[in-house]
Design a protein around this motif. Structure first.
Motif, short mmCIF file in Angstrom:
data_model
loop_
_atom_site.label_atom_id
_atom_site.label_comp_id
_atom_site.label_asym_id
_atom_site.label_seq_id
_atom_site.Cartn_x
_atom_site.Cartn_y
_atom_site.Cartn_z
N UNK A 60 0.84 -1.19 0.00
CA UNK A 60 0.00 0.00 0.00
C UNK A 60 0.88 1.24 0.00
N UNK A 61 0.45 2.26 -0.70
CA UNK A 61 1.17 3.52 -0.70
C UNK A 61 0.88 4.29 0.58
N UNK A 62 1.91 4.88 1.14
CA UNK A 62 1.75 5.73 2.31
C UNK A 62 1.74 7.19 1.84
N UNK A 63 1.07 8.06 2.55
CA UNK A 63 1.08 9.48 2.16
C UNK A 63 2.50 10.05 2.18
N UNK A 64 3.33 9.51 3.05
CA UNK A 64 4.73 9.92 3.17
C UNK A 64 5.57 8.64 3.13
N UNK A 65 6.21 8.36 2.00
CA UNK A 65 6.93 7.09 1.85
C UNK A 65 8.05 6.89 2.87
N UNK A 66 8.20 5.65 3.30
CA UNK A 66 9.35 5.27 4.12
C UNK A 66 10.54 5.11 3.18
N UNK A 67 11.65 5.73 3.52
CA UNK A 67 12.82 5.73 2.65
C UNK A 67 13.78 4.61 3.06
N UNK A 68 14.09 3.75 2.07
CA UNK A 68 15.03 2.65 2.29
C UNK A 68 16.39 3.23 2.70
N UNK A 69 16.96 2.66 3.75
CA UNK A 69 18.27 3.10 4.21
C UNK A 69 18.22 4.29 5.14
N UNK A 70 17.04 4.85 5.33
CA UNK A 70 16.90 5.98 6.26
C UNK A 70 15.87 5.67 7.36
#
Length: 128
Positions: A60-70
Motif C-alpha cells: 500500500x502507498x503511504x502518504x509519506x513514503x518510508x525511505x530505504x536506508x533511512x
C-alpha cells in the motif's frame, strides 16, 4: 535459521507490561504483510519505538513514503534477501543507529497521533 520452535512463544497470553518491555529490548525487528498484504499496526509500533526495521516492500502507498536506508531497510520477499538484510543490519551498528533515528523521526513527523489529527483537521477544513 535453525529450529523455529526455539523462537516462538508458546506460553499463552503475555501481560502488556511484559510485551512492551520485550519490544523495547529488541535490537532489530522484521515487518511483513498480514491480511490482504497489509503491513499493519506493528509497523507503527516499531516506528514509535525507534526500531531498526527490516521489511518486505509495502503493498500500500503511504502518504509519506518510508525511505530505504533511512527509515527502514527493505528486502525482497525471499529467504536469501531476508537473510542478507539481517546480516547487513547485524554487522553494521552505525546503520542500525541510522535506521533507529530515521524510524523515530518518521513517527514524530507523520504517525504520532497529534500530527495525524492535525492533518485530518487541515484536510477537513480545506475540503469544506
Amino acid at each position: 535459521m535453525g529450529d523455529v520452535k526455539n523462537i516462538i512463544f508458546l506460553g499463552g497470553k503475555i501481560k502488556l507490561e511484559q510485551y512492551i518491555k520485550k519490544e523495547k529490548e529488541l535490537y532489530i525487528v522484521f515487518n511483513g504483510p498480514s491480511v490482504e498484504k497489509c503491513h499493519g499496526w506493528k509497523l507503527a509500533e516499531y516506528l514509535s519505538l525507534g526500531k531498526a526495521i527490516i521489511s518486505t516492500r509495502l503493498h500500500n502507498d503511504l502518504p509519506f513514503p518510508l525511505i530505504h536506508g533511512h527509515h527502514i531497510h527493505y528486502v525482497n520477499d525471499n529467504y536469501d534477501s531476508i537473510k542478507e538484510g539481517i546480516k547487513l543490519v547485524l554487522e553494521n551498528p552505525k546503520y542500525v543507529d541510522k535506521l533507529q533515528k530515521g524510524a523515530i523521526e518518521y513517527w514524530d513527523l507523520y504517525v504520532n497521533p497529534t500530527n495525524i489529527v492535525k492533518r485530518i483537521v487541515e484536510f477537513a477544513l480545506e475540503n469544506k
